[in-house]
Design a protein around this motif. Structure first.
Motif, short mmCIF file in Angstrom:
data_model
loop_
_atom_site.label_atom_id
_atom_site.label_comp_id
_atom_site.label_asym_id
_atom_site.label_seq_id
_atom_site.Cartn_x
_atom_site.Cartn_y
_atom_site.Cartn_z
N VAL A 10 -62.92 -2.76 -22.30
CA VAL A 10 -63.80 -1.89 -22.44
C VAL A 10 -65.02 -2.06 -21.72
O VAL A 10 -65.86 -1.28 -21.05
N GLN A 11 -65.42 -3.41 -21.76
CA GLN A 11 -66.72 -3.96 -20.98
C GLN A 11 -66.43 -3.66 -19.45
O GLN A 11 -67.49 -3.30 -18.89
N GLN A 12 -65.14 -3.79 -19.03
CA GLN A 12 -64.90 -3.54 -17.81
C GLN A 12 -65.37 -2.33 -17.49
O GLN A 12 -65.72 -1.98 -16.25
N LEU A 13 -64.83 -1.26 -18.35
CA LEU A 13 -64.82 -0.12 -17.77
C LEU A 13 -66.49 0.39 -17.86
O LEU A 13 -66.90 1.19 -16.88
N TYR A 14 -67.34 0.05 -18.78
CA TYR A 14 -68.47 0.22 -18.67
C TYR A 14 -69.22 -0.57 -17.34
O TYR A 14 -70.21 0.45 -16.87
N SER A 38 -68.30 8.53 -13.05
CA SER A 38 -68.79 7.53 -14.03
C SER A 38 -69.04 7.92 -15.34
O SER A 38 -68.81 6.97 -16.29
N GLY A 39 -69.53 9.21 -15.71
CA GLY A 39 -69.64 9.75 -17.04
C GLY A 39 -68.33 9.53 -17.72
O GLY A 39 -68.24 9.14 -19.19
N SER A 40 -67.23 9.96 -17.05
CA SER A 40 -65.88 10.17 -17.60
C SER A 40 -65.49 8.79 -18.01
O SER A 40 -64.77 8.51 -18.91
N VAL A 41 -65.55 7.76 -17.01
CA VAL A 41 -65.20 6.50 -17.41
C VAL A 41 -65.88 5.87 -18.45
O VAL A 41 -65.43 5.20 -19.37
N ARG A 42 -67.30 6.26 -18.74
CA ARG A 42 -67.97 5.53 -19.89
C ARG A 42 -67.66 6.32 -21.18
O ARG A 42 -67.38 5.63 -22.05
N SER A 43 -67.23 7.41 -21.16
CA SER A 43 -66.77 8.35 -22.30
C SER A 43 -65.16 7.61 -22.82
O SER A 43 -65.34 7.41 -23.83
N THR A 44 -64.51 7.19 -21.81
CA THR A 44 -63.27 6.72 -22.10
C THR A 44 -63.44 5.39 -22.62
O THR A 44 -62.75 5.06 -23.69
N ALA A 45 -64.59 4.78 -22.23
CA ALA A 45 -64.77 3.20 -22.47
C ALA A 45 -65.21 3.44 -24.16
O ALA A 45 -65.02 2.51 -25.00
#
Length: 67
Positions: A10-14, A38-45
């Motif tokens: 999760v931290q890696q995704l952030y 970027s927003g999509s990756v953050r939401s997934t995290a």
């Protein structure tokens, strides 16, 4: 995979989200797409982190705040 390992991912995704947002500032031609990704990756995290906190951590006896 342990809850702690998932939270490390999760931290890696952030971090990826942050780097993509930074790249968006440097590349105006693709900035809108990079911000969207970027927003999509953050939401997934965030969703993954929530999953660990609500489903996996309680079942394993792990306190998510300590993971």
């Amino acid at each position: 995979m342990s809850p702690k390992s998932i939270l490390q991912e999760v931290q890696q995704l952030y971090n990826v989200s942050d780097r993509l947002a930074s790249l968006a500032e440097q590349h105006p031609l693709v900035s809108e797409a990079l911000v969207t990704i970027s927003g999509s990756v953050r939401s997934t995290a965030t969703l993954l982190e929530l999953l660990v906190a609500t489903k996996i951590a309680p079942a394993s006896g792990l306190d998510p705040a300590e993971a």
